[in-house]
Design an enzyme around this catalytic site. Structure first.
Site, PDB file in Angstrom:
ATOM      1  N   CYS A 258       0.892  -1.158   0.000  1.00 18.53           N
ATOM      2  CA  CYS A 258       0.000   0.000   0.000  1.00 18.53           C
ATOM      3  C   CYS A 258       0.930   1.207   0.000  1.00 18.53           C
ATOM      4  O   CYS A 258       1.855   1.240  -0.813  1.00 18.53           O
ATOM      5  CB  CYS A 258      -0.954  -0.036   1.193  1.00 18.53           C
ATOM      6  SG  CYS A 258      -0.192  -0.451   2.770  1.00 18.53           S
TER       7      CYS A 258
ATOM      8  N   GLU B 287     -16.800 -23.570   6.472  1.00 23.90           N
ATOM      9  CA  GLU B 287     -16.784 -22.132   6.207  1.00 23.90           C
ATOM     10  C   GLU B 287     -15.540 -21.740   5.408  1.00 23.90           C
ATOM     11  O   GLU B 287     -15.621 -20.927   4.471  1.00 23.90           O
ATOM     12  CB  GLU B 287     -16.839 -21.355   7.521  1.00 23.90           C
ATOM     13  CG  GLU B 287     -18.180 -21.451   8.227  1.00 23.90           C
ATOM     14  CD  GLU B 287     -18.174 -20.819   9.595  1.00 23.90           C
ATOM     15  OE1 GLU B 287     -19.147 -20.132   9.950  1.00 23.90           O
ATOM     16  OE2 GLU B 287     -17.183 -21.017  10.340  1.00 23.90           O
TER      17      GLU B 287
END
Length: 283
Positions: free
Chosen positions: A194, A269
């Site tokens: 970033c 999941e």
């Protein structure tokens, strides 16, 4: 008058930085520094660029950069509530997290891309910055992307708003999708960045390790932060996990769940999350 570029390059090898008892770096001991790791040595490159004939002197430009860093670090401490700082003047910095994954700050110039290719065998770069981030620091992204193409490095962008956990949460699935694809290709390491490499980039890496590497959130988080001290938003990662695992219109709002919710997930999941993330490739 034409532009003249002045560069200063300093290399430090066999340098030992202070460590905590747990083996991690003390705050500020490497932020803005470690460009590459060879055994226990680190190198650092510092560059300064000045142009003759422009309205600002080099000293004035350095002062302006100092102000930008101060403003950025104040905002980061206020919004992210952590003590870490970004030192743009010390150049690109990074740490290798897994065999195929590196997390760091923004490449500032084409030479940084050459370094990543030659020293770290980077074949993919995942950039999480918005255009406004790049403009704020005066990065010539076109020249960076051009050098990536010349060196056969795949440059990808998944912009997320800095210091914004909601933007991070909503963007994590697609960002992790790009990261997982690049790692699975196996052509070289993936460099995720970033601006400072302290929030968005480590969050994407942690989410990848959580969802695809069989770790719970705390294990993934501690694995990364022990190598690169930083403070990515855990709640945003849990929120993205919840969004992927509980995709039905009647689900309870995530904000109503306890603080530990979705810091771990069941096997079914995780399988569902993997399927949904991989389905985002190319979108």
């Amino acid at each position: 008058m034409g532009a003249i570029t002045t560069s200063i390059s300093l290399a430090f090898t066999n340098t030992t930085f202070p460590l905590r008892n747990d083996g991690s770096f003390r705050k500020k001991s490497f932020m803005g520094m470690g460009i590459s790791k060879k055994r226990d040595s680190f190198s650092c490159k510092i560059s300064a660029i000045g142009r003759i004939g422009e309205s600002l002197t080099l000293d004035q430009k350095l002062s302006t950069n100092d102000n930008k860093m101060e403003e950025y670090n104040v905002a980061m401490k206020r919004m992210m509530r952590n003590p870490y700082e970004y030192h743009h003047d010390l150049g690109m910095n990074y740490r290798q997290i897994t065999d195929g994954l590196i997390v760091g700050s923004q490449p500032q110039k084409p030479d940084d891309i050459v370094h990543l290719k030659e020293e770290q065998n980077v074949a993919y770069i995942l950039n999480l910055q918005q255009d406004s981030d790049i403009e704020y620091w005066g990065i010539d992204l076109k020249s960076v992307i051009k050098r990536c193409k010349e060196l056969d490095i795949r440059h990808m962008r998944r912009p997320a708003k800095d210091f914004d956990p909601d933007s991070l949460r909503s963007g994590l699935p697609k960002s992790v999708s790009s990261l997982e694809w690049a790692i699975s290709e196996g052509k070289g390491k993936v460099y995720v960045h970033c601006t400072a490499g302290l929030g968005r980039a480590p969050a994407v890496a942690i989410a990848y390790m959580f969802w695809f590497c069989g770790m719970n959130l705390d294990t993934a988080y501690n694995t990364l932060t022990s190598k690169r001290p930083c403070g990515p938003n855990k709640k945003a990662i849990r929120g993205a996990t919840y969004d992927l695992a509980k995709n039905d219109p009647w689900k309870e709002p995530f904000e109503n769940l306890p603080d530990h919710a979705f810091a771990d997930i069941a096997d079914w999941e995780r399988k569902l999350i993997k399927e949904r993330v991989c389905a985002l490739r190319g979108t």
